[in-house]
Design a protein around this motif. Structure first.
Motif, PDB file in Angstrom:
ATOM      1  N   ALA A   1       0.839  -1.210   0.000  1.00  0.00           N
ATOM      2  CA  ALA A   1       0.000   0.000   0.000  1.00  0.00           C
ATOM      3  C   ALA A   1       0.869   1.252   0.000  1.00  0.00           C
ATOM      4  O   ALA A   1       1.877   1.337   0.721  1.00  0.00           O
ATOM      5  N   HIS A   2       0.480   2.221  -0.816  1.00  0.00           N
ATOM      6  CA  HIS A   2       1.205   3.493  -0.854  1.00  0.00           C
ATOM      7  C   HIS A   2       0.841   4.344   0.361  1.00  0.00           C
ATOM      8  O   HIS A   2      -0.240   4.181   0.951  1.00  0.00           O
ATOM      9  N   ASN A   3       1.749   5.252   0.711  1.00  0.00           N
ATOM     10  CA  ASN A   3       1.562   6.145   1.864  1.00  0.00           C
ATOM     11  C   ASN A   3       0.301   7.010   1.779  1.00  0.00           C
ATOM     12  O   ASN A   3      -0.089   7.607   2.775  1.00  0.00           O
TER      13      ASN A   3
ATOM     14  N   LEU B   1      11.290  16.399   0.320  1.00  0.00           N
ATOM     15  CA  LEU B   1      11.445  14.953   0.533  1.00  0.00           C
ATOM     16  C   LEU B   1      10.372  14.151  -0.189  1.00  0.00           C
ATOM     17  O   LEU B   1       9.243  14.628  -0.378  1.00  0.00           O
ATOM     18  N   SER B   2      10.704  12.889  -0.526  1.00  0.00           N
ATOM     19  CA  SER B   2       9.692  11.949  -1.022  1.00  0.00           C
ATOM     20  C   SER B   2       8.810  11.548   0.160  1.00  0.00           C
ATOM     21  O   SER B   2       9.117  11.879   1.313  1.00  0.00           O
ATOM     22  N   THR B   3       7.738  10.804  -0.103  1.00  0.00           N
ATOM     23  CA  THR B   3       6.844  10.458   1.008  1.00  0.00           C
ATOM     24  C   THR B   3       7.582   9.614   2.065  1.00  0.00           C
ATOM     25  O   THR B   3       7.420   9.834   3.255  1.00  0.00           O
ATOM     26  N   GLU B   4       8.420   8.672   1.634  1.00  0.00           N
ATOM     27  CA  GLU B   4       9.130   7.862   2.621  1.00  0.00           C
ATOM     28  C   GLU B   4      10.232   8.681   3.296  1.00  0.00           C
ATOM     29  O   GLU B   4      10.526   8.489   4.475  1.00  0.00           O
TER      30      GLU B   4
ATOM     31  N   PHE C   1       0.065   3.150 -12.461  1.00  0.00           N
ATOM     32  CA  PHE C   1       1.471   3.077 -12.896  1.00  0.00           C
ATOM     33  C   PHE C   1       2.313   2.315 -11.866  1.00  0.00           C
ATOM     34  O   PHE C   1       3.318   1.700 -12.211  1.00  0.00           O
ATOM     35  N   MET C   2       1.912   2.366 -10.602  1.00  0.00           N
ATOM     36  CA  MET C   2       2.675   1.659  -9.564  1.00  0.00           C
ATOM     37  C   MET C   2       2.498   0.148  -9.712  1.00  0.00           C
ATOM     38  O   MET C   2       3.453  -0.619  -9.551  1.00  0.00           O
ATOM     39  N   ALA C   3       1.264  -0.271 -10.028  1.00  0.00           N
ATOM     40  CA  ALA C   3       1.018  -1.696 -10.250  1.00  0.00           C
ATOM     41  C   ALA C   3       1.781  -2.161 -11.495  1.00  0.00           C
ATOM     42  O   ALA C   3       2.341  -3.265 -11.523  1.00  0.00           O
TER      43      ALA C   3
ATOM     44  N   GLY D   1       4.614   2.207   1.854  1.00  0.00           N
ATOM     45  CA  GLY D   1       5.816   2.984   1.536  1.00  0.00           C
ATOM     46  C   GLY D   1       5.629   3.889   0.348  1.00  0.00           C
ATOM     47  O   GLY D   1       4.493   4.124  -0.105  1.00  0.00           O
ATOM     48  N   ASP D   2       6.744   4.423  -0.177  1.00  0.00           N
ATOM     49  CA  ASP D   2       6.687   5.288  -1.359  1.00  0.00           C
ATOM     50  C   ASP D   2       6.821   4.444  -2.618  1.00  0.00           C
ATOM     51  O   ASP D   2       6.979   3.212  -2.554  1.00  0.00           O
ATOM     52  N   SER D   3       6.747   5.095  -3.770  1.00  0.00           N
ATOM     53  CA  SER D   3       6.709   4.311  -5.007  1.00  0.00           C
ATOM     54  C   SER D   3       7.976   3.483  -5.197  1.00  0.00           C
ATOM     55  O   SER D   3       7.901   2.342  -5.653  1.00  0.00           O
ATOM     56  N   LEU D   4       9.137   4.032  -4.814  1.00  0.00           N
ATOM     57  CA  LEU D   4      10.371   3.260  -4.969  1.00  0.00           C
ATOM     58  C   LEU D   4      10.373   2.061  -4.011  1.00  0.00           C
ATOM     59  O   LEU D   4      10.642   0.928  -4.416  1.00  0.00           O
TER      60      LEU D   4
HETATM   61  P1  13P Z   1       6.461   9.075  -3.731  1.00  0.00           P
HETATM   62  O1  13P Z   1       7.354   8.333  -4.655  1.00  0.00           O
HETATM   63  O2  13P Z   1       7.184  10.158  -2.972  1.00  0.00           O
HETATM   64  O3  13P Z   1       5.726   8.147  -2.851  1.00  0.00           O
HETATM   65  O4  13P Z   1       5.395   9.879  -4.598  1.00  0.00           O
HETATM   66  C1  13P Z   1       4.506   9.225  -5.438  1.00  0.00           C
HETATM   67  C2  13P Z   1       3.391  10.075  -5.820  1.00  0.00           C
HETATM   68  O5  13P Z   1       2.523   9.718  -6.574  1.00  0.00           O
HETATM   69  C3  13P Z   1       3.379  11.402  -5.267  1.00  0.00           C
HETATM   70  O6  13P Z   1       2.202  12.009  -5.652  1.00  0.00           O
END
Ligand code: 13P
Ligand code: SF4
Length: 321
Positions: free
Chosen positions: A26-28, A231-234, A66-68, A42-45
């Motif tokens: 699950a994404h943040n 910063l990124s979400t993570e 796009f994440m899937a 977590g974040d996308s990475l």
């Molecule tokens: P993150 O890679 O920081 O989680 O960001 C993804 C995203 O979609 C931000 O809107």
């Protein structure tokens, strides 16, 4: 849904996941109950790294399309499920593979760097993928004389241009409607309300680049940026955990507040804007996660011809960071 029903559904989801050898990512930005039922948040990475290394047979991706797809690119032998096929991304939708091919044709020899918020087809036309946490490092690894085409986020693009000092970066004019909607005025008001709070901002926010470019003529805006942590979400999650500050102002999608509060109960978190909500992320509900697992729907499968090329752009990124 009552709390009891939520708990029952969550327990059913965990039971099904165990019996089907499935992992739930699950994404943040997901709903709190969806985050709480997941194996990893977590974040996308971070989520794509989890997808790449999992032993599970099924990956239920609670995030956007796009994440899937990225999970399917990195784990082509797994069954990747998204609980709602309408969970798109307004930023990823700003550039198609055809758009990118045309742009490349106008700039032969340029190196393409695409943010992870792109379709698999766009990644397949890309030299280097990047995320919000490593975009600057990826750009710095490309020889200085090479022209760069950066897509699709213009604010992240402006941010990396500023941070690297490179002039030869062309930036695609895409934006995320959620982050673009966060205005300097929102930030100024929130910072005035909580002057002792640390200020964390996602590089997709429209005001990041404008604030970076303002050199102090407008004092309010300068105050916003001088001590901001981009910063990124993570990255935000880690910062909130480790910083001595007790208060934090958060400029990104509000879903991240759930996990921040959960893991830092003695600290206070304030969203810059209560309206910064991604309706695509919020399409994923606990009921849909259950349906996805029970019916093994909706599969996201990137064809090998696209996936193999797209994977190269991600592997080149991983080799740098
Ligand atoms: P993150 O890679 O920081 O989680 O960001 C993804 C995203 O979609 C931000 O809107
Ligand atoms: Fe896309 Fe913006 Fe939603 Fe992130 S917050 S998934 S960039 S629409």
């Amino acid at each position: 849904m009552s709390t009891t029903t939520t708990i029952d559904l969550a327990a059913e989801i965990r039971r099904l996941a165990a019996s089907k050898n499935a992992v739930i990512l699950a994404h943040n930005y997901e709903r709190p109950d969806v985050q709480d039922v997941a194996d990893f948040v977590g974040d996308s990475l971070g989520l794509s790294q989890q997808a790449a290394k999992t032993d599970a047979k099924i990956i239920v991706f609670c995030g956007v399309h796009f994440m899937a797809e990225t999970a399917s690119i990195l784990a082509p032998d797994k069954k990747v499920l998204i609980p709602d096929l309408n969970a798109g991304c307004s930023l990823a939708a700003t550039i198609t593979a055809e758009d990118l091919r045309k742009w490349k044709a106008e700039h032969p020899g340029a190196v393409v760097v695409s943010y992870v918020n792109t379709t698999a087809e766009v990644k397949a036309e890309t030299d280097y993928c990047c995320t919000s946490s490593n975009a600057v490092k990826v750009i710095e690894a490309i020889p200085a004389e090479k022209e760069i085409l950066f897509c699709p986020d213009m604010f992240l693009g402006a941010y990396v241009k500023k941070m690297t000092g490179r002039k030869n970066i062309r930036v695609w004019a895409g934006e995320c409607h959620v982050h673009a909607g966060i205005r300097p005025a929102d930030i100024e008001a929130k910072r005035a309300e909580h002057p002792a709070a640390d200020f964390l901002i996602h590089p997709e926010c429209g005001c990041v680049s404008s604030l970076l470019y303002i050199k102090g003529e407008q004092s309010g805006q300068q105050t916003c940026m001088t001590d901001a942590k981009v910063l990124s979400t993570e990255g935000m999650m880690n910062y909130a955990k480790n910083a001595p500050a007790k208060e934090f102002i958060i400029a990104t999608e509000t879903g991240i507040l759930h996990r921040m509060k959960k893991f830092n109960p003695a600290k206070n978190f304030f969203p810059v804007s209560e309206h910064a909500v991604c309706q695509f992320m919020k399409l994923i509900t606990l009921q849909k996660v259950f349906n996805a697992l029970e019916r093994e729907q909706f599969e996201v499968k990137v064809p090998a011809a696209i996936g193999d090329k797209a994977r190269l752009s991600i592997e080149r990124m991983i080799a740098i960071v």
